[in-house]
Design a protein around this motif. Structure first.
Motif, PDB file in Angstrom:
ATOM      1  N   GLY A  19       0.085   3.882  -9.838  1.00 51.08           N
ATOM      2  CA  GLY A  19      -0.010   3.240  -8.535  1.00 51.08           C
ATOM      3  C   GLY A  19      -1.461   3.005  -8.195  1.00 51.08           C
ATOM      4  O   GLY A  19      -2.370   3.484  -8.847  1.00 51.08           O
ATOM      5  N   SER A 191       5.858   4.622  -8.276  1.00 52.29           N
ATOM      6  CA  SER A 191       4.497   4.368  -8.725  1.00 52.29           C
ATOM      7  C   SER A 191       4.507   3.142  -9.625  1.00 52.29           C
ATOM      8  O   SER A 191       4.780   3.215 -10.818  1.00 52.29           O
ATOM      9  CB  SER A 191       3.960   5.590  -9.495  1.00 52.29           C
ATOM     10  OG  SER A 191       2.636   5.352  -9.917  1.00 52.29           O
ATOM     11  N   TYR A 193       2.273  -0.644  -9.920  1.00 45.90           N
ATOM     12  CA  TYR A 193       1.109  -1.297  -9.333  1.00 45.90           C
ATOM     13  C   TYR A 193       1.451  -2.595  -8.627  1.00 45.90           C
ATOM     14  O   TYR A 193       0.793  -2.966  -7.642  1.00 45.90           O
ATOM     15  CB  TYR A 193       0.022  -1.504 -10.399  1.00 45.90           C
ATOM     16  CG  TYR A 193       0.108  -2.767 -11.210  1.00 45.90           C
ATOM     17  CD1 TYR A 193       0.903  -2.828 -12.351  1.00 45.90           C
ATOM     18  CD2 TYR A 193      -0.613  -3.904 -10.850  1.00 45.90           C
ATOM     19  CE1 TYR A 193       0.968  -3.980 -13.102  1.00 45.90           C
ATOM     20  CE2 TYR A 193      -0.550  -5.057 -11.602  1.00 45.90           C
ATOM     21  CZ  TYR A 193       0.251  -5.102 -12.722  1.00 45.90           C
ATOM     22  OH  TYR A 193       0.313  -6.251 -13.455  1.00 45.90           O
ATOM     23  N   ASN A 196       3.136  -1.491  -5.206  1.00 46.42           N
ATOM     24  CA  ASN A 196       2.197  -0.657  -4.462  1.00 46.42           C
ATOM     25  C   ASN A 196       1.127  -1.525  -3.788  1.00 46.42           C
ATOM     26  O   ASN A 196       0.801  -1.337  -2.615  1.00 46.42           O
ATOM     27  CB  ASN A 196       1.527   0.361  -5.377  1.00 46.42           C
ATOM     28  CG  ASN A 196       2.485   1.375  -5.981  1.00 46.42           C
ATOM     29  OD1 ASN A 196       2.192   1.979  -7.006  1.00 46.42           O
ATOM     30  ND2 ASN A 196       3.643   1.570  -5.368  1.00 46.42           N
ATOM     31  N   GLN A 200       0.896  -2.048   0.255  1.00 48.03           N
ATOM     32  CA  GLN A 200      -0.307  -1.544   0.906  1.00 48.03           C
ATOM     33  C   GLN A 200      -1.110  -2.666   1.561  1.00 48.03           C
ATOM     34  O   GLN A 200      -1.754  -2.463   2.605  1.00 48.03           O
ATOM     35  CB  GLN A 200      -1.175  -0.783  -0.099  1.00 48.03           C
ATOM     36  CG  GLN A 200      -0.649   0.593  -0.445  1.00 48.03           C
ATOM     37  CD  GLN A 200      -0.635   1.520   0.767  1.00 48.03           C
ATOM     38  OE1 GLN A 200      -1.552   1.515   1.582  1.00 48.03           O
ATOM     39  NE2 GLN A 200       0.419   2.307   0.889  1.00 48.03           N
TER      40      GLN A 200
END
Length: 353
Positions: A19, A191, A193, A196, A200
């Motif tokens: 992540g 987790s 990428y 994530n 975010q």
């Protein structure tokens, strides 16, 4: 749309990618700096140098879908400019073993370039090793085989501008609720990428750019089938939410069901990727305010361009991102076409009239 495909691939293969922290821009799976796809292009002299060389390409996909069809179309059109023929196209149906067999079959055709989304980092590392030994130029979509080094084993990774997808989702939800109010945040609890960074980016944009909007409820989700249940629990605690962000379109459909079940016509939803059920609600003026999508056709074009630059022994960027776009009721027909290189579902087009 890209995410639904690669997430399914990741689950099928049991991937657990690192992540990432909150970044102000998209970075690669190992922290690579992003290069915009528009910068990966061939000059007229590049095209001339590639033509009449008998170069061949293979498109080894993980599944068949509107998304992969659009990526293929972008790649085929770019290859055609340089006279590169498509020797092999395969669909592994989310089966890592089948993908390995597809790679072996493709190598028999001696392609000069392979475009692919590796389903399993371990299996694909071994499966693509012969291609590396043969000097075949490899360009990967979003995932990378374990231990592979850019510039030595492969030319580039190409994916979405993940930060921009999350930011545009935040901007769209803020617009839908008038720049103030309370919102729920349903993120991908794994987790990985891709999600994530998207999730975010949404959260950090709300917190940084919209001081009058407060995230008052957060819920992680790993199984899309539980989305309605989790959203119902969130709404019980916060029945007056002005908006909800949902990590991608499939669980967003469950959140939409929860809102309908509660008789809630006020709370606005923004999610990522194009899908008929949420798009239909959007164009009918329902809870869904906007969908943020990738440009799949551009992903394919950039992959092909990177592969051909590698054939010319030109340097290629390690990590390339294609733009995001926000699709609303007003631009749904154009947005669908721009993202997926096809018309929106007829039900959506009819409802948008």
């Amino acid at each position: 749309m890209l995410f639904k495909s690669i997430l399914t691939a990741a689950f099928a293969a049991g991937l657990s990618l690192a992540g990432s922290a909150a970044f102000a821009q998209t970075v690669g799976p190992s922290g690579e700096t992003a290069t915009p796809s528009a910068e990966v292009k061939l000059t007229d002299s590049d095209i001339a140098a590639l033509k009449d060389k008998g170069y061949k390409a293979a498109l080894l996909w993980h599944t068949s879908s509107d998304f992969t069809n659009a990526v293929s179309a972008g790649a085929k059109d770019e290859f055609a400019r340089a006279g590169v023929t498509i020797a092999v196209t395969t669909d592994a149906q989310f089966d890592a073993a089948r993908q390995r067999s597809d790679i072996e079959t493709a190598l028999a055709a001696k392609p000069n370039v392979i475009l692919s989304l590796p389903l399993d980092p371990v299996t694909s590392a071994e499966a693509f090793r012969q291609a590396v030994k043969d000097g075949t130029k490899l360009v990967f979509l979003s995932n990378v085989p374990q231990g592979y080094k850019q510039g030595t084993d492969y030319a580039s990774i190409v994916t979405d501008d993940l930060f921009q997808m999350g930011k545009q989702a935040a901007d769209a939800l803020a617009k839908a609720i008038g720049g103030k109010g309370t919102v729920g945040y349903i993120f991908h609890d794994a987790s990985y990428y891709v999600t994530n960074q998207r999730d975010q980016a949404f959260k950090s944009t709300i917190e940084k750019d919209y001081p009058d909007i407060k995230i008052v409820a957060e819920q992680g989700i790993s199984d899309p089938a539980r989305a309605e249940e989790l959203a119902s629990a969130m709404l019980l605690q916060h029945p007056d939410l002005d908006g909800i962000y949902v990590t991608w379109a499939e669980p967003a459909d469950g959140v939409l069901s929860a809102l309908r079940g509660a008789g809630n016509t006020k709370t606005k939803i923004v999610t990522l990727d194009l899908a008929e059920p949420v798009a239909l609600d959007m164009v009918k003026g329902g809870n869904v305010a906007a969908l943020v999508a990738d440009k799949a056709y551009e992903l394919g074009r950039a992959m092909a361009a990177a592969g051909m630059k590698a054939l010319l022994d030109q340097p290629t960027p390690a990590f390339v991102v294609a733009p995001a776009l926000t699709v609303t009721k007003e631009n749904v027909a154009e947005g669908w076409k721009e993202s997926l290189n096809r018309d929106a579902p007829q039900s959506v087009l009819d409802a948008a009239k």
